[in-house]
Design an enzyme around this catalytic site. Structure first.
Site, mmCIF file in Angstrom:
data_model
loop_
_atom_site.group_PDB
_atom_site.id
_atom_site.type_symbol
_atom_site.label_atom_id
_atom_site.label_comp_id
_atom_site.label_asym_id
_atom_site.label_seq_id
_atom_site.Cartn_x
_atom_site.Cartn_y
_atom_site.Cartn_z
ATOM 1 N N LEU A 48 48.475 47.966 -32.277
ATOM 2 C CA LEU A 48 48.585 46.510 -31.557
ATOM 3 C C LEU A 48 48.044 45.600 -32.890
ATOM 4 C CD1 LEU A 48 47.314 45.907 -27.976
ATOM 5 C CD2 LEU A 48 49.750 45.502 -28.935
ATOM 6 N N ASP A 49 49.279 44.616 -33.300
ATOM 7 C CA ASP A 49 48.832 43.545 -34.296
ATOM 8 C C ASP A 49 47.432 43.034 -33.876
ATOM 9 O OD1 ASP A 49 51.297 44.263 -35.283
ATOM 10 O OD2 ASP A 49 52.291 42.399 -34.467
ATOM 11 N N PRO A 50 46.830 42.747 -34.845
ATOM 12 C CA PRO A 50 45.406 41.828 -34.998
ATOM 13 C C PRO A 50 45.556 40.872 -33.507
ATOM 14 C CG PRO A 50 45.820 42.457 -37.157
ATOM 15 C CD PRO A 50 47.153 42.799 -36.327
ATOM 16 N N ALA A 52 47.392 40.588 -31.274
ATOM 17 C CA ALA A 52 47.787 40.461 -29.971
ATOM 18 C C ALA A 52 46.641 41.040 -29.042
ATOM 19 C CB ALA A 52 48.800 41.656 -30.060
ATOM 20 N N ARG A 183 58.129 40.236 -31.421
ATOM 21 C CA ARG A 183 58.136 39.024 -32.081
ATOM 22 C C ARG A 183 59.377 38.803 -32.839
ATOM 23 N NH1 ARG A 183 55.580 40.764 -37.516
ATOM 24 N NH2 ARG A 183 54.812 43.013 -37.188
#
Length: 307
Positions: A48-50, A52, A183
């Site tokens: 997961l993106d930081p 998120a 995104r």
């Protein structure tokens, strides 16, 4: 709460469904949990993106060998798209690359959504972990290197509007297949509506068999480690693999099985019933021992887990 390492009297094996907080990388979550487990091998099954938050399945011990067999095609998110500005990262952490004031209303957003549902293509963002010639795209982007990226096939199973939000935003529920960038959906939705947009917020509510309602926070895991019962939070190693066919290996075949000898498919009704060319769970004395595959008249081991 102080992190307390789990005693290593017995190796742990299974999956942990972690609720990743925003502002923390997936790798940092893995490191924190590894310390709580006293150094056990831990890996994440889908990053997961930081910025998120949400479901981050972790593989503990021998479960890491099962990454390729997890059913992670189904993912679900709640995301907020913010209209009025597009960014280079397509989220709120990036630099503005376009602005506009033609903010869409609820009716316009609803009308644009159906075009993004189903099978289609999507150009991945430069700020992503995808690789080109062995180099991560986000590393190239940070160096100022821009590439012409090709569209990739993607699938969106469902997309719905949960409501309009403050500061020209819209809250959406997304259910999609692996490889889809939410995104980028926000960016593309802005393009379709004639108003630059980016993703302001992202919460993953499902990743394969793991859902938000059973995810544990890092604080809950630390408390369990301090109490010595963190092992009880592990999802059994075979539960996320329930989509795979299974067969019990007869006790009389234990010796050749544990020594890696291919088993005759006609040695038992269960082995003979396995579909050819499909990974299958192989149990010995009721314990998941290997992932195998029937190839013609033989069942061969693909991944050994041990007895």
């Amino acid at each position: 709460m102080t992190e307390t390492a789990q005693p290593r009297a017995q190796a742990l094996c299974g999956f942990l469904n972690v609720l990743k907080p925003p502002g923390m990388s997936s790798a940092a979550v893995v490191g924190r949990v590894r310390r709580l487990l006293g150094g056990e091998k831990v890996g994440h099954a889908g990053t997961l993106d930081p910025e998120a938050a949400g479901v981050l399945p972790l593989m503990v011990g021998k479960a890491a060998r099962l990454f390729d067999y997890l059913q992670d095609k189904q993912k679900a998110y709640i995301a907020e798209v913010a209209f009025g500005m597009a960014t280079d990262t397509q989220d709120a952490q990036g630099m503005a690359v376009a602005t506009g004031t033609g903010y869409p209303d609820e009716a316009a957003v609803l009308a644009a959504m159906p075009a993004f549902v189903g099978e289609g293509t999507q150009v991945p963002p430069m700020y992503s972990a995808l690789k080109r010639d062995g180099v991560r795209l986000y590393d190239m982007a940070r160096q100022g290197r821009a590439l012409a990226l090709e569209p990739r096939p993607v699938t969106v199973h469902a997309l719905s509007l949960l409501g309009m939000t403050e500061r020209h935003g819209a809250l959406m529920a997304v259910r999609c297949a692996k490889g889809f960038y939410v995104r980028t959906l926000c960016h593309d939705l802005g393009t379709a509506l004639g108003c630059p947009a980016h993703m302001r917020f992202l919460l993953r509510t499902q990743s394969g068999a793991f859902t938000l309602d059973t995810a544990k926070t890092l604080e809950e895991l630390a408390e369990a480690a301090e109490g010595g019962w963190i092992g009880t939070l592990l999802t059994p190693i075979d539960r996320p693999l329930s989509h795979l066919p299974m067969a019990d290996v007869p006790a009389r075949l234990e010796s050749p099985f544990v020594n890696g000898v291919p088993l005759r498919a006609d040695a038992s009704q269960a082995l003979a019933a396995l579909p050819e060319g499909v990974p299958a769970r192989l149990y010995l004395r009721g314990v998941l021992t290997a992932i195998g595959e029937r190839q013609g008249d033989a069942v061969r081991t693909r991944t050994w887990l041990g007895v």
